[in-house]
Design an enzyme around this catalytic site. Structure first.
Site, PDB file in Angstrom:
ATOM      1  CE1 TYR A 119      -9.334  -2.958   0.407  1.00 53.98           C
ATOM      2  CE2 TYR A 119      -8.553  -0.866  -0.443  1.00 53.98           C
ATOM      3  CZ  TYR A 119      -8.322  -2.048   0.244  1.00 53.98           C
ATOM      4  OH  TYR A 119      -7.067  -2.321   0.757  1.00 53.98           O
ATOM      5  NE  ARG A 136      -2.359  -5.973   6.899  1.00 52.23           N
ATOM      6  CZ  ARG A 136      -3.498  -6.496   6.439  1.00 52.23           C
ATOM      7  NH1 ARG A 136      -4.051  -7.527   7.066  1.00 52.23           N
ATOM      8  NH2 ARG A 136      -4.060  -6.009   5.354  1.00 52.23           N
ATOM      9  CG  PHE A 139     -13.518   1.659   7.185  1.00 45.37           C
ATOM     10  CD1 PHE A 139     -12.971   1.038   6.073  1.00 45.37           C
ATOM     11  CD2 PHE A 139     -14.212   0.879   8.118  1.00 45.37           C
ATOM     12  CE1 PHE A 139     -13.111  -0.335   5.875  1.00 45.37           C
ATOM     13  CE2 PHE A 139     -14.349  -0.495   7.928  1.00 45.37           C
ATOM     14  CZ  PHE A 139     -13.802  -1.099   6.798  1.00 45.37           C
ATOM     15  CB  THR A 170      -7.388  -6.394   9.459  1.00 42.59           C
ATOM     16  OG1 THR A 170      -7.816  -7.526   8.700  1.00 42.59           O
ATOM     17  CG2 THR A 170      -7.754  -5.111   8.726  1.00 42.59           C
ATOM     18  NE  ARG A 204      -6.423 -12.305   4.412  1.00 44.59           N
ATOM     19  CZ  ARG A 204      -7.128 -11.176   4.514  1.00 44.59           C
ATOM     20  NH1 ARG A 204      -6.988 -10.202   3.618  1.00 44.59           N
ATOM     21  NH2 ARG A 204      -7.963 -11.012   5.497  1.00 44.59           N
ATOM     22  CG  ASN A 234      -3.669  -2.544   6.919  1.00 45.02           C
ATOM     23  OD1 ASN A 234      -3.539  -2.079   5.787  1.00 45.02           O
ATOM     24  ND2 ASN A 234      -4.730  -3.261   7.268  1.00 45.02           N
ATOM     25  CE  LYS A 282      -3.899  -2.284   2.313  1.00 46.63           C
ATOM     26  NZ  LYS A 282      -4.877  -2.221   3.440  1.00 46.63           N
ATOM     27  CG  HIS A 292      -5.095  -5.978  -0.741  1.00 43.43           C
ATOM     28  ND1 HIS A 292      -6.295  -6.141  -0.109  1.00 43.43           N
ATOM     29  CD2 HIS A 292      -5.147  -6.740  -1.860  1.00 43.43           C
ATOM     30  CE1 HIS A 292      -7.051  -6.962  -0.842  1.00 43.43           C
ATOM     31  NE2 HIS A 292      -6.377  -7.334  -1.902  1.00 43.43           N
ATOM     32  CD  GLU A 332      -8.733  -8.655  -4.136  1.00 40.73           C
ATOM     33  OE1 GLU A 332      -7.591  -9.078  -3.861  1.00 40.73           O
ATOM     34  OE2 GLU A 332      -9.611  -8.443  -3.282  1.00 40.73           O
TER      35      GLU A 332
HETATM   36  P1  RTP Z   1      -7.051  -5.692   2.882  1.00 40.97           P
HETATM   37  O1  RTP Z   1      -8.347  -5.972   2.175  1.00 40.97           O
HETATM   38  O2  RTP Z   1      -6.571  -4.266   2.700  1.00 40.97           O
HETATM   39  O3  RTP Z   1      -6.001  -6.711   2.525  1.00 40.97           O
HETATM   40  O4  RTP Z   1      -7.227  -5.869   4.446  1.00 40.97           O
HETATM   41  P2  RTP Z   1      -8.021  -7.029   5.201  1.00 40.97           P
HETATM   42  O5  RTP Z   1      -8.567  -8.010   4.221  1.00 40.97           O
HETATM   43  O6  RTP Z   1      -7.113  -7.541   6.263  1.00 40.97           O
HETATM   44  O7  RTP Z   1      -9.171  -6.206   5.881  1.00 40.97           O
HETATM   45  P3  RTP Z   1     -10.599  -5.787   5.293  1.00 40.97           P
HETATM   46  O8  RTP Z   1     -11.621  -6.167   6.285  1.00 40.97           O
HETATM   47  O9  RTP Z   1     -10.751  -6.261   3.887  1.00 40.97           O
HETATM   48  O10 RTP Z   1     -10.507  -4.200   5.318  1.00 40.97           O
HETATM   49  C1  RTP Z   1      -9.914  -3.490   4.238  1.00 40.97           C
HETATM   50  C2  RTP Z   1      -9.080  -2.364   4.787  1.00 40.97           C
HETATM   51  O11 RTP Z   1      -9.924  -1.389   5.367  1.00 40.97           O
HETATM   52  C3  RTP Z   1      -9.265  -0.768   6.445  1.00 40.97           C
HETATM   53  N1  RTP Z   1     -10.090  -0.855   7.623  1.00 40.97           N
HETATM   54  N2  RTP Z   1     -10.291   0.166   8.413  1.00 40.97           N
HETATM   55  N3  RTP Z   1     -11.227   1.871  10.452  1.00 40.97           N
HETATM   56  C4  RTP Z   1     -11.525   0.576  10.480  1.00 40.97           C
HETATM   57  O12 RTP Z   1     -12.152   0.083  11.368  1.00 40.97           O
HETATM   58  C5  RTP Z   1     -11.083  -0.250   9.399  1.00 40.97           C
HETATM   59  N4  RTP Z   1     -11.368  -1.533   9.218  1.00 40.97           N
HETATM   60  C6  RTP Z   1     -10.731  -1.913   8.092  1.00 40.97           C
HETATM   61  C7  RTP Z   1      -7.955  -1.488   6.684  1.00 40.97           C
HETATM   62  O13 RTP Z   1      -6.907  -0.690   6.146  1.00 40.97           O
HETATM   63  C8  RTP Z   1      -8.121  -2.769   5.908  1.00 40.97           C
HETATM   64  O14 RTP Z   1      -6.885  -3.241   5.430  1.00 40.97           O
HETATM   65 MG    MG Z   2      -9.724  -7.438   2.580  1.00 42.39          MG
END
Ligand code: RTP
Ligand code: MG
Length: 148
Positions: A49, A102, A57, A91, A85, A112, A9, A115, A126
């Protein structure tokens, strides 16, 4: 062989972590199938996304991921989606274990570092969003017999 979409990122690029992150997946034994430094358009960010469209968010997330260059990658190998992962960590970096990307480098959930696709369906979707078919390279690596 299974493929996944990983992306350093904008915070990871700014913090000079591209090399370290690529090294971890190379050293593990995964094979790089494609990579590019690019800036994500708002349109691509919203598609990437889309599952988070209704989350509070979402706006910040799109703004952040389009705020500077990212390093998009396709990686290949046995069970690469789930293993990547695990190597990324949780996350929220405050919950991510030391030894994970992370856990070692992240401080907040919004920045973080990396991705990674969360399922086979996400990986397929993706990879198609970020790479043209001809940008994914199919080749043999000499060390494969020492890994599998
Ligand atoms: P990513 O998609 O970026 O690989 O991350 P992830 O699967 O671990 O998490 P995901 O639930 O898909 O969330 C995507 C990104 O959104 C941001 N986020 N912010 N403020 C918050 O509570 C919050 N929750 C998620 C994070 O940057 C996360 O990587
Ligand atoms: Mg995700």
């Amino acid at each position: 062989m299974e493929k996944t979409f990983l992306m350093v990122k904008p915070d990871g690029v700014q913090r000079n972590l591209i090399g370290d992150i690529v090294s971890r997946f190379e050293a593990k034994g995964f094979k790089l199938a494609g990579a590019k430094l690019m800036t994500i358009s708002t349109e691509l960010a919203e598609k990437h996304y889309a599952e988070h469209k209704e989350r509070p968010f979402f706006g910040e997330l799109v703004e952040f991921i389009t705020s500077g260059p990212v390093f998009a990658m396709a990686w290949e190998g046995e069970n690469v989606i789930a293993t990547a992962r695990e190597m990324m960590g949780k996350t929220n970096p405050t919950e991510a274990l030391p030894g994970t990307i992370r856990g070692d480098y992240g401080m907040t959930v919004g920045k973080n570092i990396i991705h990674g696709s969360d399922s086979a369906e996400s990986a397929e979707r993706e990879l198609a969003l970020f790479f043209k078919a001809e940008e994914l390279i199919d080749y043999m690596k000499q060390d494969a017999t020492w890994i599998y």
